[in-house]
Design a protein around this motif. Structure first.
Motif, PDB file in Angstrom:
ATOM      1  N   ILE A  58       8.597  -4.178  -5.651  1.00 29.50           N
ATOM      2  CA  ILE A  58       8.398  -5.594  -6.924  1.00 29.50           C
ATOM      3  C   ILE A  58       8.635  -4.952  -8.216  1.00 29.50           C
ATOM      4  N   GLY A  59       9.672  -4.938  -8.236  1.00 33.68           N
ATOM      5  CA  GLY A  59      10.650  -4.660  -9.557  1.00 33.68           C
ATOM      6  C   GLY A  59      10.931  -2.405  -9.356  1.00 33.68           C
ATOM      7  N   ASN A  60      10.244  -1.620 -10.260  1.00 34.25           N
ATOM      8  CA  ASN A  60      10.102  -0.332  -9.753  1.00 34.25           C
ATOM      9  C   ASN A  60       8.152  -0.639  -9.212  1.00 34.25           C
ATOM     10  N   THR A  61       7.701  -0.722  -9.570  1.00 35.48           N
ATOM     11  CA  THR A  61       6.466  -0.169  -8.294  1.00 35.48           C
ATOM     12  C   THR A  61       6.173  -0.908  -6.970  1.00 35.48           C
ATOM     13  N   ASN A  62       5.536   0.411  -6.631  1.00 32.03           N
ATOM     14  CA  ASN A  62       5.775  -0.032  -4.957  1.00 32.03           C
ATOM     15  C   ASN A  62       4.032  -0.578  -4.436  1.00 32.03           C
ATOM     16  N   LEU A  63       4.310  -2.090  -4.225  1.00 36.97           N
ATOM     17  CA  LEU A  63       2.987  -2.718  -3.655  1.00 36.97           C
ATOM     18  C   LEU A  63       2.423  -1.786  -1.856  1.00 36.97           C
ATOM     19  N   PHE A  64       1.520  -1.759  -2.185  1.00 40.60           N
ATOM     20  CA  PHE A  64       0.939  -0.667  -0.386  1.00 40.60           C
ATOM     21  C   PHE A  64       0.333  -1.720  -0.286  1.00 40.60           C
ATOM     22  N   PHE A  65      -0.046  -2.048   1.202  1.00 36.78           N
ATOM     23  CA  PHE A  65      -0.614  -2.646   2.565  1.00 36.78           C
ATOM     24  C   PHE A  65      -0.609  -1.721   4.088  1.00 36.78           C
ATOM     25  N   PRO A  66      -1.555  -2.160   4.508  1.00 37.73           N
ATOM     26  CA  PRO A  66      -2.063  -1.968   5.375  1.00 37.73           C
ATOM     27  C   PRO A  66      -1.428  -2.377   6.440  1.00 37.73           C
ATOM     28  N   SER A  67      -0.535  -0.832   7.701  1.00 40.73           N
ATOM     29  CA  SER A  67       0.446  -1.530   8.983  1.00 40.73           C
ATOM     30  C   SER A  67      -0.536  -1.514   9.617  1.00 40.73           C
ATOM     31  N   VAL A  68      -1.825  -0.910   9.925  1.00 41.05           N
ATOM     32  CA  VAL A  68      -2.721  -1.090  10.881  1.00 41.05           C
ATOM     33  C   VAL A  68      -4.290  -0.796  10.424  1.00 41.05           C
ATOM     34  N   THR A  69      -4.437  -2.046  11.022  1.00 43.72           N
ATOM     35  CA  THR A  69      -6.176  -2.933  11.070  1.00 43.72           C
ATOM     36  C   THR A  69      -7.214  -1.941  11.223  1.00 43.72           C
ATOM     37  N   LYS A  70      -8.275  -1.917  10.470  1.00 42.04           N
ATOM     38  CA  LYS A  70      -9.899  -1.487  10.480  1.00 42.04           C
ATOM     39  C   LYS A  70      -9.950  -1.307  11.457  1.00 42.04           C
ATOM     40  N   ASN A  71      -9.428  -2.504  12.746  1.00 44.89           N
ATOM     41  CA  ASN A  71     -10.384  -2.874  14.056  1.00 44.89           C
ATOM     42  C   ASN A  71      -9.698  -2.099  14.700  1.00 44.89           C
ATOM     43  N   GLU A  72      -8.209  -1.531  15.112  1.00 40.46           N
ATOM     44  CA  GLU A  72      -6.927  -0.708  15.763  1.00 40.46           C
ATOM     45  C   GLU A  72      -7.531   0.783  15.473  1.00 40.46           C
ATOM     46  N   TYR A  73      -7.597   0.949  14.068  1.00 40.51           N
ATOM     47  CA  TYR A  73      -7.957   2.470  13.715  1.00 40.51           C
ATOM     48  C   TYR A  73      -9.692   2.801  14.476  1.00 40.51           C
ATOM     49  N   ALA A  74     -10.652   2.071  14.309  1.00 42.69           N
ATOM     50  CA  ALA A  74     -11.743   2.055  14.668  1.00 42.69           C
ATOM     51  C   ALA A  74     -11.904   2.689  16.254  1.00 42.69           C
ATOM     52  N   ARG A  75     -10.816   1.364  17.270  1.00 42.41           N
ATOM     53  CA  ARG A  75     -11.082   1.554  18.664  1.00 42.41           C
ATOM     54  C   ARG A  75     -10.400   2.799  18.493  1.00 42.41           C
ATOM     55  N   PHE A  76      -9.002   3.014  18.288  1.00 36.85           N
ATOM     56  CA  PHE A  76      -8.675   4.182  18.176  1.00 36.85           C
ATOM     57  C   PHE A  76      -9.419   5.651  18.473  1.00 36.85           C
ATOM     58  N   GLN A  77     -10.426   5.812  17.480  1.00 40.18           N
ATOM     59  CA  GLN A  77     -11.290   6.889  17.183  1.00 40.18           C
ATOM     60  C   GLN A  77     -12.035   6.689  18.131  1.00 40.18           C
ATOM     61  N   PHE A  78     -12.509   5.517  18.149  1.00 42.97           N
ATOM     62  CA  PHE A  78     -13.921   5.697  19.327  1.00 42.97           C
ATOM     63  C   PHE A  78     -13.711   6.170  20.158  1.00 42.97           C
ATOM     64  N   GLY A  79     -12.226   5.530  21.030  1.00 47.97           N
ATOM     65  CA  GLY A  79     -11.715   6.206  22.512  1.00 47.97           C
ATOM     66  C   GLY A  79     -11.224   7.254  22.230  1.00 47.97           C
ATOM     67  N   SER A  80     -11.117   8.183  21.442  1.00 46.59           N
ATOM     68  CA  SER A  80     -11.286   9.417  21.231  1.00 46.59           C
ATOM     69  C   SER A  80     -12.405   9.957  21.201  1.00 46.59           C
ATOM     70  N   LEU A  81     -13.585   9.892  20.745  1.00 42.83           N
ATOM     71  CA  LEU A  81     -14.265  10.218  19.838  1.00 42.83           C
ATOM     72  C   LEU A  81     -15.304  10.038  21.714  1.00 42.83           C
ATOM     73  N   LEU A  82     -15.099   9.689  22.794  1.00 44.46           N
ATOM     74  CA  LEU A  82     -15.252   9.204  24.012  1.00 44.46           C
ATOM     75  C   LEU A  82     -15.143   9.901  25.429  1.00 44.46           C
ATOM     76  N   LYS A  83     -13.792  10.244  25.334  1.00 43.44           N
ATOM     77  CA  LYS A  83     -12.850  10.807  25.415  1.00 43.44           C
ATOM     78  C   LYS A  83     -12.808  12.365  25.537  1.00 43.44           C
ATOM     79  N   ASP A  84     -12.982  12.724  24.311  1.00 41.01           N
ATOM     80  CA  ASP A  84     -12.912  14.608  23.846  1.00 41.01           C
ATOM     81  C   ASP A  84     -14.686  15.080  23.649  1.00 41.01           C
ATOM     82  N   TYR A  85     -15.099  13.994  23.690  1.00 37.87           N
ATOM     83  CA  TYR A  85     -17.164  15.144  23.095  1.00 37.87           C
ATOM     84  C   TYR A  85     -18.008  14.359  24.603  1.00 37.87           C
TER      85      TYR A  85
END
Length: 126
Positions: A58-85
């Motif tokens: 936007i002009g000279n400024t960058n407007l950032f927004f998430p591409s991954v939802t909090k739920n998607e990341y939580a699901r990934f993290q939980f899956g990794s925790l379950l599998k790895d530990y």
């Protein structure tokens, strides 16, 4: 999906709450002492390169927004925790959680009731 560093995760939590923002908005959400503007800008660029954040100019400024939802990341993290530990075993994870948090039988029964109710209203995806 990749795992985030602690700093990246902090910024993602802020962006998930804000929905979108410029670097200054993100910096202002930190408690004192706040990280440097340039540090936050660098981490946001890293997150963009990893695919977690998108950016709109936007002009000279960058407007950032998430591409991954909090739920998607939580699901990934939980899956990794379950599998790895816990070798992919949810009962092992639940047992560990119950033991570590010193849950009594009443709390365990309540957890089971909440889980049953949640599964009834949101059946697992096949």
């Amino acid at each position: 999906m990749k795992t985030l560093t602690k700093a990246e995760e902090q910024i993602m939590h802020i962006l998930w709450d804000l929905k979108e923002g410029v670097v200054k908005d993100v910096v202002e959400e930190f408690e004192e002492p706040r990280p440097a503007y340039t540090t936050v800008a660098t981490v946001l660029k890293v997150l963009e390169n990893k695919g977690f954040v998108s950016c709109r100019k936007i002009g000279n400024t960058n407007l950032f927004f998430p591409s991954v939802t909090k739920n998607e990341y939580a699901r990934f993290q939980f899956g990794s925790l379950l599998k790895d530990y816990f070798n992919g075993s949810f009962p092992k994870l639940a047992t560990f959680f119950a033991r570590e948090n010193n849950l009594d039988i009443t709390e365990l029964e309540e957890m089971l009731k909440i889980t049953e109710k949640e599964l009834e209203s949101n059946p697992p995806k096949e």
